[in-house]
Design a protein around this motif. Structure first.
Motif, PDB file in Angstrom:
ATOM      1  N   GLY A  93       0.880  -1.123  -0.071  1.00  0.00           N
ATOM      2  CA  GLY A  93      -0.173   0.019   0.076  1.00  0.00           C
ATOM      3  C   GLY A  93       0.881   1.293   0.178  1.00  0.00           C
ATOM      4  N   VAL A  94       1.880   1.395   0.785  1.00  0.00           N
ATOM      5  CA  VAL A  94       2.587   2.436   0.875  1.00  0.00           C
ATOM      6  C   VAL A  94       3.400   2.693  -0.392  1.00  0.00           C
ATOM      7  CG1 VAL A  94       4.882   3.309   1.787  1.00  0.00           C
ATOM      8  CG2 VAL A  94       3.141   2.388   3.108  1.00  0.00           C
ATOM      9  N   ALA A  95       3.897   1.567  -1.086  1.00  0.00           N
ATOM     10  CA  ALA A  95       4.523   1.783  -2.361  1.00  0.00           C
ATOM     11  C   ALA A  95       3.439   2.225  -3.671  1.00  0.00           C
ATOM     12  CB  ALA A  95       5.252   0.385  -2.976  1.00  0.00           C
ATOM     13  N   VAL A  96       2.324   1.928  -3.274  1.00  0.00           N
ATOM     14  CA  VAL A  96       1.314   2.213  -4.281  1.00  0.00           C
ATOM     15  C   VAL A  96       1.024   3.766  -4.054  1.00  0.00           C
ATOM     16  CG1 VAL A  96      -1.208   2.309  -4.856  1.00  0.00           C
ATOM     17  CG2 VAL A  96       0.163  -0.056  -4.478  1.00  0.00           C
ATOM     18  N   CYS A  97       1.240   4.255  -2.655  1.00  0.00           N
ATOM     19  CA  CYS A  97       0.755   5.522  -2.504  1.00  0.00           C
ATOM     20  C   CYS A  97       1.896   6.648  -2.821  1.00  0.00           C
ATOM     21  CB  CYS A  97       0.698   6.054  -1.133  1.00  0.00           C
ATOM     22  SG  CYS A  97      -1.091   5.233  -0.585  1.00  0.00           S
ATOM     23  N   LEU A  98       3.084   6.112  -2.890  1.00  0.00           N
ATOM     24  CA  LEU A  98       4.495   6.752  -3.086  1.00  0.00           C
ATOM     25  C   LEU A  98       4.465   6.860  -4.822  1.00  0.00           C
ATOM     26  CD1 LEU A  98       7.220   5.169  -0.986  1.00  0.00           C
ATOM     27  CD2 LEU A  98       6.159   7.546  -0.792  1.00  0.00           C
ATOM     28  N   GLY A  99       3.966   5.775  -5.512  1.00  0.00           N
ATOM     29  CA  GLY A  99       4.060   5.741  -7.079  1.00  0.00           C
ATOM     30  C   GLY A  99       2.950   6.895  -7.336  1.00  0.00           C
ATOM     31  N   VAL A 100       1.727   7.047  -6.778  1.00  0.00           N
ATOM     32  CA  VAL A 100       0.836   8.038  -7.081  1.00  0.00           C
ATOM     33  C   VAL A 100       1.294   9.452  -6.732  1.00  0.00           C
ATOM     34  CG1 VAL A 100      -1.647   8.692  -6.405  1.00  0.00           C
ATOM     35  CG2 VAL A 100      -0.991   6.578  -6.902  1.00  0.00           C
ATOM     36  N   LEU A 101       1.763   9.349  -5.642  1.00  0.00           N
ATOM     37  CA  LEU A 101       2.477  10.969  -5.377  1.00  0.00           C
ATOM     38  C   LEU A 101       3.598  11.247  -6.372  1.00  0.00           C
ATOM     39  CD1 LEU A 101       2.898  10.592  -1.484  1.00  0.00           C
ATOM     40  CD2 LEU A 101       1.173  12.181  -3.006  1.00  0.00           C
ATOM     41  N   CYS A 102       4.533  10.380  -6.635  1.00  0.00           N
ATOM     42  CA  CYS A 102       5.359  10.708  -7.724  1.00  0.00           C
ATOM     43  C   CYS A 102       4.718  11.244  -8.940  1.00  0.00           C
ATOM     44  CB  CYS A 102       6.427   9.578  -7.970  1.00  0.00           C
ATOM     45  SG  CYS A 102       7.433   9.111  -6.497  1.00  0.00           S
ATOM     46  N   VAL A 103       3.811  10.420  -9.620  1.00  0.00           N
ATOM     47  CA  VAL A 103       3.189  10.876 -10.830  1.00  0.00           C
ATOM     48  C   VAL A 103       2.501  12.236 -10.659  1.00  0.00           C
ATOM     49  CG1 VAL A 103       1.313  10.277 -12.123  1.00  0.00           C
ATOM     50  CG2 VAL A 103       2.655   8.371 -11.304  1.00  0.00           C
ATOM     51  N   LEU A 104       1.796  12.347  -9.464  1.00  0.00           N
ATOM     52  CA  LEU A 104       1.401  13.717  -9.106  1.00  0.00           C
ATOM     53  C   LEU A 104       2.471  14.747  -9.062  1.00  0.00           C
ATOM     54  CD1 LEU A 104      -1.407  13.127  -6.407  1.00  0.00           C
ATOM     55  CD2 LEU A 104      -1.606  13.526  -9.082  1.00  0.00           C
ATOM     56  N   LEU A 105       3.456  14.601  -8.411  1.00  0.00           N
ATOM     57  CA  LEU A 105       4.626  15.386  -8.478  1.00  0.00           C
ATOM     58  C   LEU A 105       5.227  15.807  -9.778  1.00  0.00           C
ATOM     59  CD1 LEU A 105       6.305  17.339  -6.583  1.00  0.00           C
ATOM     60  CD2 LEU A 105       7.968  15.282  -6.248  1.00  0.00           C
ATOM     61  N   VAL A 106       5.248  14.920 -10.533  1.00  0.00           N
ATOM     62  CA  VAL A 106       5.746  15.070 -11.841  1.00  0.00           C
ATOM     63  C   VAL A 106       4.859  15.803 -12.822  1.00  0.00           C
ATOM     64  CG1 VAL A 106       6.498  13.870 -14.291  1.00  0.00           C
ATOM     65  CG2 VAL A 106       7.329  12.938 -11.910  1.00  0.00           C
ATOM     66  N   SER A 107       3.653  15.587 -12.675  1.00  0.00           N
ATOM     67  CA  SER A 107       2.661  16.338 -13.398  1.00  0.00           C
ATOM     68  C   SER A 107       2.687  17.670 -12.993  1.00  0.00           C
ATOM     69  CB  SER A 107       1.408  15.670 -13.174  1.00  0.00           C
ATOM     70  OG  SER A 107       1.261  14.306 -13.593  1.00  0.00           O
ATOM     71  N   ALA A 108       2.837  18.050 -11.746  1.00  0.00           N
ATOM     72  CA  ALA A 108       2.742  19.505 -11.152  1.00  0.00           C
ATOM     73  C   ALA A 108       4.100  20.128 -11.808  1.00  0.00           C
ATOM     74  CB  ALA A 108       2.601  19.369  -9.685  1.00  0.00           C
ATOM     75  N   ILE A 109       5.219  19.375 -11.615  1.00  0.00           N
ATOM     76  CA  ILE A 109       6.369  20.100 -12.123  1.00  0.00           C
ATOM     77  C   ILE A 109       6.316  20.566 -13.668  1.00  0.00           C
ATOM     78  CG2 ILE A 109       8.476  19.487 -12.659  1.00  0.00           C
ATOM     79  CD1 ILE A 109       8.937  18.019  -9.989  1.00  0.00           C
ATOM     80  N   VAL A 110       5.911  19.249 -14.425  1.00  0.00           N
ATOM     81  CA  VAL A 110       5.518  19.758 -15.952  1.00  0.00           C
ATOM     82  C   VAL A 110       4.822  20.880 -16.247  1.00  0.00           C
ATOM     83  CG1 VAL A 110       4.552  18.368 -18.118  1.00  0.00           C
ATOM     84  CG2 VAL A 110       6.195  17.220 -16.409  1.00  0.00           C
ATOM     85  N   GLY A 111       3.665  20.861 -15.196  1.00  0.00           N
ATOM     86  CA  GLY A 111       2.588  21.736 -15.477  1.00  0.00           C
ATOM     87  C   GLY A 111       3.085  23.130 -15.226  1.00  0.00           C
ATOM     88  N   LEU A 112       4.005  23.351 -13.931  1.00  0.00           N
ATOM     89  CA  LEU A 112       4.445  24.686 -13.627  1.00  0.00           C
ATOM     90  C   LEU A 112       5.657  25.135 -14.586  1.00  0.00           C
ATOM     91  CD1 LEU A 112       5.275  24.270  -9.746  1.00  0.00           C
ATOM     92  CD2 LEU A 112       3.578  25.490 -10.595  1.00  0.00           C
ATOM     93  N   SER A 113       6.097  24.124 -15.228  1.00  0.00           N
ATOM     94  CA  SER A 113       7.352  24.440 -16.464  1.00  0.00           C
ATOM     95  C   SER A 113       6.636  25.031 -17.468  1.00  0.00           C
ATOM     96  CB  SER A 113       8.118  23.213 -16.770  1.00  0.00           C
ATOM     97  OG  SER A 113       9.091  23.507 -17.769  1.00  0.00           O
ATOM     98  N   VAL A 114       5.460  24.206 -17.821  1.00  0.00           N
ATOM     99  CA  VAL A 114       4.915  25.024 -19.020  1.00  0.00           C
ATOM    100  C   VAL A 114       4.104  26.288 -18.844  1.00  0.00           C
ATOM    101  CG1 VAL A 114       2.658  24.555 -20.509  1.00  0.00           C
ATOM    102  CG2 VAL A 114       4.057  22.548 -19.876  1.00  0.00           C
ATOM    103  N   PHE A 115       3.455  26.652 -17.555  1.00  0.00           N
ATOM    104  CA  PHE A 115       3.039  27.733 -17.189  1.00  0.00           C
ATOM    105  C   PHE A 115       4.173  28.909 -16.976  1.00  0.00           C
ATOM    106  CE2 PHE A 115       1.983  30.744 -13.596  1.00  0.00           C
ATOM    107  CZ  PHE A 115       0.726  31.301 -14.256  1.00  0.00           C
ATOM    108  N   SER A 116       5.227  28.482 -16.593  1.00  0.00           N
ATOM    109  CA  SER A 116       6.375  29.473 -16.353  1.00  0.00           C
ATOM    110  C   SER A 116       6.855  29.807 -17.714  1.00  0.00           C
ATOM    111  CB  SER A 116       7.599  28.871 -15.631  1.00  0.00           C
ATOM    112  OG  SER A 116       8.633  29.707 -15.570  1.00  0.00           O
ATOM    113  N   THR A 117       6.887  28.847 -18.784  1.00  0.00           N
ATOM    114  CA  THR A 117       7.232  29.354 -20.156  1.00  0.00           C
ATOM    115  C   THR A 117       6.205  30.379 -20.866  1.00  0.00           C
ATOM    116  OG1 THR A 117       8.237  27.194 -20.584  1.00  0.00           O
ATOM    117  CG2 THR A 117       7.819  28.344 -22.284  1.00  0.00           C
ATOM    118  N   GLU A 118       4.948  29.738 -20.722  1.00  0.00           N
ATOM    119  CA  GLU A 118       3.850  30.852 -20.972  1.00  0.00           C
ATOM    120  C   GLU A 118       3.963  32.378 -20.439  1.00  0.00           C
ATOM    121  OE1 GLU A 118       0.146  28.723 -20.530  1.00  0.00           O
ATOM    122  OE2 GLU A 118       0.535  27.339 -22.044  1.00  0.00           O
ATOM    123  N   LEU A 119       4.076  32.088 -18.937  1.00  0.00           N
ATOM    124  CA  LEU A 119       4.277  33.255 -18.347  1.00  0.00           C
ATOM    125  C   LEU A 119       5.402  34.391 -19.050  1.00  0.00           C
ATOM    126  CD1 LEU A 119       3.160  35.032 -16.198  1.00  0.00           C
ATOM    127  CD2 LEU A 119       4.596  33.935 -14.480  1.00  0.00           C
TER     128      LEU A 119
END
Length: 306
Positions: free
Chosen positions: A62-88
């Motif tokens: 269960g812990v491994a699954v949660c960490l995997g989900v968090l990693c996916v969300l973190l990567v998605s957030a980083i990618v989104g922030l990078s795109v937003f920063s570029t547009e800004l």
């Protein structure tokens, strides 16, 4: 026929096993049962055996699954922030370029406005000059139209050989403000008030109309005493019995208390002359209109433009 026999094998626990081995995993007991009509043997675990996975492995998964989900969300957030920063950054650059263009446009408009203001001032100045020129020409035409034959030689003369220059007054006349004055001196023939006015009219003028204190002071400074204290210079003021008022030759009315009289309480006659006295503002007197005296003519001055 003999009845078919079935055998089974039963294994019993060893009663001699010591208590120390009780913690060991119990042995699996298999029973061999031969089914009727079958030669195969089935083995089944003994009662009490458990095939489920170890309990401690489920929380880790269960812990491994949660960490995997968090990693996916973190990567998605980083990618989104990078795109937003570029547009800004692109929007910021666009706004900076737009601001620069607007600043340039404002400078151009300010320059145009300054040029327009200068042009308007020039136009106003030109308009004022044209208005003055129009009034000058209008005044000159009014004077010329009054003349039966414009005496060019009395106004204009050549200078430096070929350049012609014209004066606002005829030769022999004196200029003051916008009028020309012809003052007759003692060696001239003396005339009555009526004869003096007729002489002025022959010269395309009329007896002087004194309308201000500076004009009275100018005339007093230009005249001189002659013969006696009663003789002076006829002016264009007389009493009109039909109107019962003092009136100038141009039709304007003169109040008795507004004139420059020597003594307004001793006025007896109807024609007025100005006499050279110590006080130029107390110089008007009313001798008999038939008395011979000198006189002053007045005409409008021309305004030439060069």
């Amino acid at each position: 026929m003999e009845e078919e026999l079935n055998y089974s094998t039963v294994v019993f626990k060893n009663p001699i096993v010591s208590l120390q081995n009780e913690k060991k995993e119990e042995e699996t007991v298999y029973a061999a049962i031969k089914a009727e009509g079958s030669s195969s043997t089935h083995q089944s675990p003994a009662i009490g055996e458990d095939n489920s996975p170890a309990p401690h492995s489920q929380p880790c998964r269960g812990v491994a699954v949660c960490l995997g989900v968090l990693c996916v969300l973190l990567v998605s957030a980083i990618v989104g922030l990078s795109v937003f920063s570029t547009e800004l950054s692109e929007q910021k650059q666009y706004l900076m370029n737009l601001n620069s263009n607007l600043s340039t446009a404002i400078q151009i408009l300010q320059s145009y406005n300054s040029n327009i203001s200068t042009a308007n001032q020039d136009l106003m100045s030109d308009k004022e000059e044209l208005t003055q020129e129009r009034d000058r020409l209008k005044t000159n035409l009014q004077v010329i139209y009054q003349l039966h034959d414009f005496p060019v030689n009395q106004y204009c003369s050549k200078t430096n050989g070929s350049v012609t220059k014209c004066n606002p007054c005829k030769f022999g006349w004196m200029l003051f403000q916008s009028s020309c004055y012809l003052i007759f001196f003692p060696d001239a023939p003396w005339k009555t008030w009526t004869e003096s006015r007729e002489d002025c009219k022959k010269r395309e003028s009329d007896l002087v109309v004194i309308s201000s204190q500076p004009e009275q002071e100018f005339i007093s400074n230009q005249t001189q005493s002659y013969y006696d204290v009663f003789h002076g210079y006829w002016i264009g003021l007389s009493y009109q019995a039909n109107n019962q008022s003092w009136m100038w030759v141009d039709g304007s009315v003169q109040g008795l208390k507004k004139g420059f009289w020597i003594n307004s309480t001793q006025i007896q006659n109807t024609c007025v002359l100005t006499i050279q006295t110590n006080n130029p503002l107390a110089a008007w007197n009313t001798p008999d209109c038939t008395m011979n005296s000198l006189w002053i003519c007045e005409s409008i001055a021309l305004n030439w433009s060069y």
